[in-house]
Design a protein around this motif. Structure first.
Motif, PDB file in Angstrom:
ATOM      1  N   ALA A  46      -2.674  15.403   2.697  1.00 49.26           N
ATOM      2  CA  ALA A  46      -3.299  14.115   3.019  1.00 49.26           C
ATOM      3  C   ALA A  46      -2.710  13.005   2.162  1.00 49.26           C
ATOM      4  CB  ALA A  46      -4.814  14.206   2.810  1.00 49.26           C
ATOM      5  N   ALA A  47      -2.522  13.282   0.874  1.00 59.80           N
ATOM      6  CA  ALA A  47      -1.945  12.276  -0.027  1.00 59.80           C
ATOM      7  C   ALA A  47      -0.522  11.925   0.381  1.00 59.80           C
ATOM      8  CB  ALA A  47      -1.968  12.799  -1.461  1.00 59.80           C
ATOM      9  N   ALA A  48       0.266  12.946   0.761  1.00 57.83           N
ATOM     10  CA  ALA A  48       1.651  12.702   1.175  1.00 57.83           C
ATOM     11  C   ALA A  48       1.701  11.868   2.451  1.00 57.83           C
ATOM     12  CB  ALA A  48       2.370  14.033   1.375  1.00 57.83           C
ATOM     13  N   LEU A  49       0.825  12.166   3.395  1.00 57.46           N
ATOM     14  CA  LEU A  49       0.815  11.426   4.649  1.00 57.46           C
ATOM     15  C   LEU A  49       0.335   9.990   4.441  1.00 57.46           C
ATOM     16  CD1 LEU A  49      -0.601  14.242   6.958  1.00 57.46           C
ATOM     17  CD2 LEU A  49       1.705  13.282   7.039  1.00 57.46           C
ATOM     18  N   LEU A  50      -0.695   9.821   3.590  1.00 57.28           N
ATOM     19  CA  LEU A  50      -1.155   8.464   3.287  1.00 57.28           C
ATOM     20  C   LEU A  50      -0.072   7.663   2.579  1.00 57.28           C
ATOM     21  CD1 LEU A  50      -4.835   9.114   2.113  1.00 57.28           C
ATOM     22  CD2 LEU A  50      -4.102   7.965   4.206  1.00 57.28           C
ATOM     23  N   GLY A  51       0.627   8.310   1.655  1.00 57.19           N
ATOM     24  CA  GLY A  51       1.721   7.636   0.954  1.00 57.19           C
ATOM     25  C   GLY A  51       2.825   7.207   1.906  1.00 57.19           C
ATOM     26  N   THR A  52       3.120   8.072   2.885  1.00 59.95           N
ATOM     27  CA  THR A  52       4.147   7.736   3.873  1.00 59.95           C
ATOM     28  C   THR A  52       3.733   6.530   4.699  1.00 59.95           C
ATOM     29  OG1 THR A  52       4.827  10.062   4.009  1.00 59.95           O
ATOM     30  CG2 THR A  52       5.494   8.607   5.817  1.00 59.95           C
ATOM     31  N   LEU A  53       2.468   6.518   5.155  1.00 57.11           N
ATOM     32  CA  LEU A  53       1.981   5.397   5.953  1.00 57.11           C
ATOM     33  C   LEU A  53       1.938   4.110   5.126  1.00 57.11           C
ATOM     34  CD1 LEU A  53      -0.906   6.993   8.075  1.00 57.11           C
ATOM     35  CD2 LEU A  53       1.426   6.437   8.796  1.00 57.11           C
ATOM     36  N   ALA A  54       1.561   4.232   3.853  1.00 64.08           N
ATOM     37  CA  ALA A  54       1.539   3.052   2.981  1.00 64.08           C
ATOM     38  C   ALA A  54       2.944   2.489   2.807  1.00 64.08           C
ATOM     39  CB  ALA A  54       0.938   3.425   1.627  1.00 64.08           C
ATOM     40  N   TRP A  55       3.914   3.371   2.621  1.00 65.52           N
ATOM     41  CA  TRP A  55       5.310   2.944   2.476  1.00 65.52           C
ATOM     42  C   TRP A  55       5.804   2.249   3.744  1.00 65.52           C
ATOM     43  CZ3 TRP A  55       9.895   5.162   4.761  1.00 65.52           C
ATOM     44  CH2 TRP A  55      11.081   4.646   4.236  1.00 65.52           C
ATOM     45  N   GLN A  56       5.303   2.709   4.898  1.00 62.02           N
ATOM     46  CA  GLN A  56       5.685   2.099   6.171  1.00 62.02           C
ATOM     47  C   GLN A  56       4.858   0.858   6.500  1.00 62.02           C
ATOM     48  OE1 GLN A  56       5.045   5.404   8.826  1.00 62.02           O
ATOM     49  NE2 GLN A  56       7.083   6.269   8.486  1.00 62.02           N
ATOM     50  N   GLY A  57       3.843   0.571   5.676  1.00 64.25           N
ATOM     51  CA  GLY A  57       2.974  -0.567   5.931  1.00 64.25           C
ATOM     52  C   GLY A  57       2.041  -0.372   7.114  1.00 64.25           C
ATOM     53  N   ARG A  58       1.626   0.881   7.355  1.00 65.53           N
ATOM     54  CA  ARG A  58       0.805   1.171   8.532  1.00 65.53           C
ATOM     55  C   ARG A  58      -0.559   1.756   8.194  1.00 65.53           C
ATOM     56  NH1 ARG A  58       3.371   4.280  13.201  1.00 65.53           N
ATOM     57  NH2 ARG A  58       3.928   5.878  11.667  1.00 65.53           N
ATOM     58  N   LEU A  59      -0.996   1.638   6.943  1.00 60.68           N
ATOM     59  CA  LEU A  59      -2.300   2.183   6.567  1.00 60.68           C
ATOM     60  C   LEU A  59      -3.432   1.534   7.368  1.00 60.68           C
ATOM     61  CD1 LEU A  59      -2.538   2.784   2.709  1.00 60.68           C
ATOM     62  CD2 LEU A  59      -2.777   4.445   4.567  1.00 60.68           C
TER      63      LEU A  59
END
Length: 296
Positions: A46-59
């Protein structure tokens, strides 16, 4: 680098990571309970996926999706990752890694069976031949080459491994109907599952695990089996001009997995495992190439 080259490299990397999952499962389960491994892996994923979305600006899109259908996402999260991985890890806890991973690989054949009641499809002769080959291969693997003895290393473990294929196939059928972004949906499932996995771990799993090698294996599972690798795979498929060229890479996974199981876990690969796999893989290929008839 051209898109097809990137797709091939990402696909190969995803397959390589998935091939190490069975070994990581067994290393972690040597010291952790099923629920401890499940909890750590889900939180890390979950943390890895949230980090990926945050990096993409899609949270922000993730929170919009969760608010739009919270009960739907909770229900899907209950199927995967919670129930699916709980059943699969319990199978790995009872069976040799080579048996659990090879039996679990029949999920595509299970999907063909479920398409009859769920999608109303009719299966042709080629489909039934594929199903017969696949499940005869399972029996050979589970009985270590004595299919008519029906003596299993662990009957419960075999049922759990087969049960995991049913859960995954149901999840696949339901998620295939979704119109949402696959990465956002996947992150939503893990975010919904994380607090539930922690509660299960604290009540029935023995509490949070201590630091050590087993914990590191659980973190590895969370990063490279559950969520992140699916993003690599879906990106590879999206970039490829010929999806089947990348999709066929998945057939490398069970053989590579056996190599890691032998080298790292020290399991002697039983000839029956290779024979069973030699039946399962053609069964999957036959099933995938069979023409699909329209629902009646």
């Amino acid at each position: 680098m051209k898109n097809d080259q990137r797709a091939l490299l990402l696909g190969l990397f995803a397959v390589l990571l998935w091939s190490t999952a069975a070994t990581a499962f067994k290393l972690a389960l040597g010291e952790l309970s099923v629920l401890q491994l499940l909890c750590v892996a889900i939180w890390v994923s979950a943390a890895a996926l949230l980090g990926t979305l945050a990096w993409q600006g899609r949270l922000g899109l993730l929170w919009q999706e969760l608010r739009s259908a919270p009960l739907g996402f909770l229900a899907m999260a209950a199927l995967n990752p919670l129930l699916y991985y709980c059943v699969l890890l319990a199978a790995y806890d009872l069976l040799p890694a080579q048996q659990a991973q090879t039996i679990n690989y029949t999920w595509a054949i299970t999907l063909a069976l479920l398409s009859i009641p769920v999608l109303g499809q009719r299966l042709g002769l080629r489909d039934w031949l594929a199903i017969g080959l696949g499940y005869f291969g399972v029996i050979i693997i589970a009985t270590e080459g004595n299919p008519f003895s029906l003596t299993f290393t662990s009957g419960v473990g075999v049922l759990l491994a087969l049960g995991s294929t049913v859960i995954w196939a149901v999840f696949w059928l339901l998620s295939a109907r979704s119109k949402g972004d696959a990465a956002i949906s996947l992150a939503a499932y893990f975010v919904c599952a994380a607090p539930v996995s922690l509660l299960l771990c604290m009540i029935w799993g023995g509490g949070l695990p201590p630091p050590g090698g087993a914990l590191a294996s659980a973190v590895y599972v969370g990063l490279f089996e559950m969520g992140f690798t699916w993003l690599l795979w879906s990106t590879a498929l999206r970039l490829a001009s010929n999806v089947s060229r990348v999709g066929n890479l998945i057939f490398l996974s069970p053989m590579l997995s056996l190599v890691f199981i032998a080298l790292i876990l020290g399991e002697r690969i039983h000839p029956a495992t290779l024979l069973g796999l030699a039946l399962i893989l053609p069964g999957i290929v036959l099933q995938q190439r069979s023409p699909k008839l329209e629902a009646p």
